[in-house]
Design a protein around this motif. Structure first.
Motif, mmCIF file in Angstrom:
data_model
loop_
_atom_site.group_PDB
_atom_site.id
_atom_site.type_symbol
_atom_site.label_atom_id
_atom_site.label_comp_id
_atom_site.label_asym_id
_atom_site.label_seq_id
_atom_site.Cartn_x
_atom_site.Cartn_y
_atom_site.Cartn_z
ATOM 1 N N SER A 145 0.817 -1.221 0.000
ATOM 2 C CA SER A 145 0.000 0.000 0.000
ATOM 3 C C SER A 145 0.849 1.269 0.000
ATOM 4 O O SER A 145 0.590 2.228 0.716
ATOM 5 N N TRP A 201 -0.718 5.661 -2.281
ATOM 6 C CA TRP A 201 -1.872 6.158 -1.550
ATOM 7 C C TRP A 201 -2.139 7.601 -1.930
ATOM 8 O O TRP A 201 -1.220 8.393 -2.124
ATOM 9 N N CYS A 202 -3.374 7.923 -2.061
ATOM 10 C CA CYS A 202 -3.821 9.312 -2.166
ATOM 11 C C CYS A 202 -5.259 9.339 -1.687
ATOM 12 O O CYS A 202 -5.920 8.300 -1.632
ATOM 13 N N GLN A 203 -5.731 10.522 -1.334
ATOM 14 C CA GLN A 203 -7.113 10.624 -0.894
ATOM 15 C C GLN A 203 -8.012 10.163 -2.031
ATOM 16 O O GLN A 203 -7.860 10.611 -3.167
ATOM 17 N N SER A 231 -7.929 3.570 -0.385
ATOM 18 C CA SER A 231 -7.515 4.615 0.561
ATOM 19 C C SER A 231 -8.349 4.639 1.830
ATOM 20 O O SER A 231 -7.899 5.140 2.859
ATOM 21 N N CYS A 244 -8.083 7.304 -3.557
ATOM 22 C CA CYS A 244 -7.547 6.292 -4.463
ATOM 23 C C CYS A 244 -8.125 4.941 -4.045
ATOM 24 O O CYS A 244 -8.611 4.784 -2.926
#
Length: 122
Positions: free
Chosen positions: A97, A100-102, A107, A104
């Motif tokens: 992991s 990651w991004c807001q 997430s 995604c």
């Protein structure tokens, strides 16, 4: 927009294949207004305008680069019925992991702290 009635096996929300209109709603303010007023404006577009649009076209979606970061049903809005499959293949290509991004895929398994660090969501 990619209008096509042919099945395409990718992660794109299929709603984009049938889209006739791409509608953008927004709210803006300058940086001199108090933070609570900005929060009210964001809540208004999210829970007012956004809610009305979701009721009008519940199977539609949003364009990832033009979305409201507070989109309440972002998994459906971005990927539609493809989200479950995208989530199931994520461990194969990103077993730790690291990507990651807001909003995604996957997430929701993490919570971003105020200092920017990520913690597992329970």
């Amino acid at each position: 927009m990619t209008i096509s009635h042919r099945h395409v096996d990718n992660a794109l929300n299929p709603a984009w294949r049938d889209a006739a209109v791409h509608l953008i709603s927004s709210v803006s303010w300058d940086d001199t207004i108090p933070e609570d007023e900005a929060e009210k404006a964001i809540a208004s577009v999210t829970n007012g305008t956004g809610y009305a649009l979701r009721q009008l076209a519940p199977d539609s979606g949003v364009y990832y680069n033009e979305t409201n970061p507070r989109e309440p049903h972002w998994q459906w809005a971005f990927w539609g019925p493809n989200y479950a499959r995208a989530l199931s293949v994520k461990p194969k290509y990103d077993p730790d992991s690291l990507l990651w991004c807001q909003h995604c895929v996957g997430s929701e398994s993490y919570e971003q702290q105020k200092n920017g660090s990520l913690c597992a969501a329970f």
